[in-house]
Design an enzyme around this catalytic site. Structure first.
Site, short mmCIF file in Angstrom:
data_model
loop_
_atom_site.label_atom_id
_atom_site.label_comp_id
_atom_site.label_asym_id
_atom_site.label_seq_id
_atom_site.Cartn_x
_atom_site.Cartn_y
_atom_site.Cartn_z
N HIS A 132 0.86 -1.19 0.00
CA HIS A 132 0.00 0.00 0.00
C HIS A 132 0.89 1.24 0.00
O HIS A 132 1.76 1.40 0.85
CB HIS A 132 -0.92 -0.01 1.21
N GLU A 161 1.97 3.69 3.03
CA GLU A 161 2.60 3.10 4.21
C GLU A 161 4.12 3.21 4.09
O GLU A 161 4.83 2.23 3.90
CB GLU A 161 2.13 1.65 4.36
N ARG A 190 -3.27 4.88 -1.84
CA ARG A 190 -3.11 3.52 -1.30
C ARG A 190 -2.88 2.48 -2.39
O ARG A 190 -2.09 1.55 -2.23
CB ARG A 190 -4.38 3.17 -0.52
N HIS A 245 3.53 -4.03 6.58
CA HIS A 245 2.53 -2.99 6.37
C HIS A 245 2.55 -2.01 7.55
O HIS A 245 3.35 -2.13 8.46
CB HIS A 245 1.13 -3.61 6.27
N GLU A 279 2.00 -5.45 10.79
CA GLU A 279 1.59 -4.04 10.72
C GLU A 279 2.41 -3.25 11.74
O GLU A 279 2.29 -3.47 12.95
CB GLU A 279 0.09 -3.89 11.04
#
Length: 431
Positions: free
Chosen positions: A190, A193, A245, A318, A393
């Protein structure tokens, strides 16, 4: 004839735009935009947020609706009052996490430009500032030239706009034909990020420039690392829209910049098209017209399936949320070996916490975060049969969200590398 002229004019406009110096680039502004954290406490409230998430493209959900944790939503200034009134009408409590998104974007850009200018004086790639796609790409090439014995760069495909998908393979003594187990790592699926590719390049730097510190790992494991999965989107987030994104493919029938792109993490072919995806081209979770419609996702699929490597781990990096999750993302079901995945995730998050005390949750994707079909981790586990498949994440938990300050790049990368080493050591023990 009129449509041909429109296309021609649009192409000229884009060419002029991308050729301008950075200070004259056309940026999307977020003046007055706010990020609200909503807290659904009932299933009815969750359903209201889910409806907003799936049907209202005026707002940008930074995190998906959930009861277990807060849901962060970026709202344009001209929609703020109506959205707040909507939330109040359903008694959904909310707090303001970021009062003016543009202010934070501007602060990040000014600080990052200052740090990059300082780095230019030394000519060294570093983790004091966020780095552009071109900078990352050039650094990879230089690394391979300087360290030919333990790393090599390969272009495994090209993006929609023709940018190279550069993968670096890292091993001790590449000329040694002894078979080793493989670990895949990628970042920047994405575009917005930015911490992802910075953390991944930090891992690369450690393994290549400080290889003596990881002799045991490298004697048993080979790393296949793709720092930027989505180079078009990542580049676009630098010069046009910081909150972009998706990829930059165009499946729309009209000349619409806002409805371009596919969410790469909804485009993989395992259980494609299920929960947590959208068929709306303007949605941030648009799954694309078909599985693997994107050259970026096809490149990953083809490389892994055609590689002679014996992949045992797949790690996709991520942000944000501070969670370490494993399949399945398409449903609440768990893989048969979920207890083994869970145990290794627990060790990884414990290692992360040791350095700076950063706390990560861990568990299956759907149970910790939300359902999202078509993800790369589900595909790696379900189609490519890679046992230890994880999405990690990174920081933070919402104070900055995707706009993590540059002074947190290095600590975030360091602590995450501590967790990655746990996986690498475990994979090495399987040899």
């Amino acid at each position: 004839m009129e449509s041909i002229w429109k296309i021609f004019i649009f192409q000229i406009f884009i060419l002029i735009t991308i050729s301008l110096p950075a200070e004259f680039q056309i940026f999307k502004h977020f003046t007055g935009f706010q990020v609200l954290r909503t807290n659904a406490t009932t299933l009815e409230q969750l359903a209201i947020l889910t409806k907003l998430y799936e049907e209202d493209n005026r707002v940008d959900f930074w995190t998906k609706p959930s009861i277990q944790r807060g849901t962060d939503i970026m709202i344009p200034q001209n929609n703020l009052e109506s959205i707040k009134e909507y939330l109040i009408s359903y008694r959904i409590p909310f707090t303001v996490m970021i009062r003016d998104v543009q202010k934070v974007v501007t602060q990040q850009r000014i600080e990052n430009d200052r740090l990059l200018a300082r780095a230019d004086e030394t000519g060294e790639f570093n983790w004091d500032a966020y780095q552009s796609f071109d900078s990352i790409s050039n650094w990879l090439d230089k690394l391979a030239r300087d360290h030919p014995d333990n790393c090599q760069v390969e272009v495994i495909g090209r993006s929609t706009e023709g940018r190279p998908l550069k993968l670096i393979k890292i091993s001790s003594l590449l000329q040694n034909r002894e078979k080793k187990l493989g670990i895949w790592i990628d970042g920047s699926t994405h575009a917005r990020e930015w911490i992802g590719p910075m953390a991944v390049t930090y891992f690369i730097n450690e393994l290549v420039k400080n290889s003596d510190n990881y002799a045991e790992i490298l004697s048993n494991v080979e790393f296949y690392v793709l720092p930027v999965v989505n180079p078009d989107g990542y580049s676009y987030s630098w010069v046009n829209d910081r909150m972009w994104r998706k990829t930059r493919s165009d499946y729309s029938r009209i000349l619409s910049r806002s409805c371009r792109g596919v969410d790469p993490n909804r485009n993989f072919g395992y259980k494609y098209g299920g929960a947590g995806t959208s068929g709306d081209k303007c949605s941030n979770i648009y799954r694309g017209p078909s599985a693997f419609s994107e050259p970026e996702t096809r490149a990953i699929r083809d490389y892994i399936l055609n590689s002679s490597a014996d992949f045992k781990a797949f790690l996709t990096i991520h942000s944000y949320s501070q969670v370490w999750i494993y399949p399945w993302g398409y449903s609440n079901d768990l893989p048969e070996d979920w207890e083994e995945l869970d145990a290794l995730a627990k060790l990884g998050t414990s290692a992360i916490a040791k350095r700076y005390g950063t706390v990560y949750e861990y568990g299956s994707s759907t149970n910790v975060l939300y359902a999202a079909a078509g993800g790369s981790d589900d595909w790696a586990k379900g189609s490519a049969n890679i046992k230890y498949s994880y999405t990690i994440e990174l920081r933070d938990t919402g104070s900055y969200g995707f706009l993590l300050p540059s002074n947190l790049i290095l600590p975030t990368s360091q602590e995450t590398w501590d967790g990655i080493q746990v996986v690498a050591n475990h994979v090495g023990s399987l040899q």
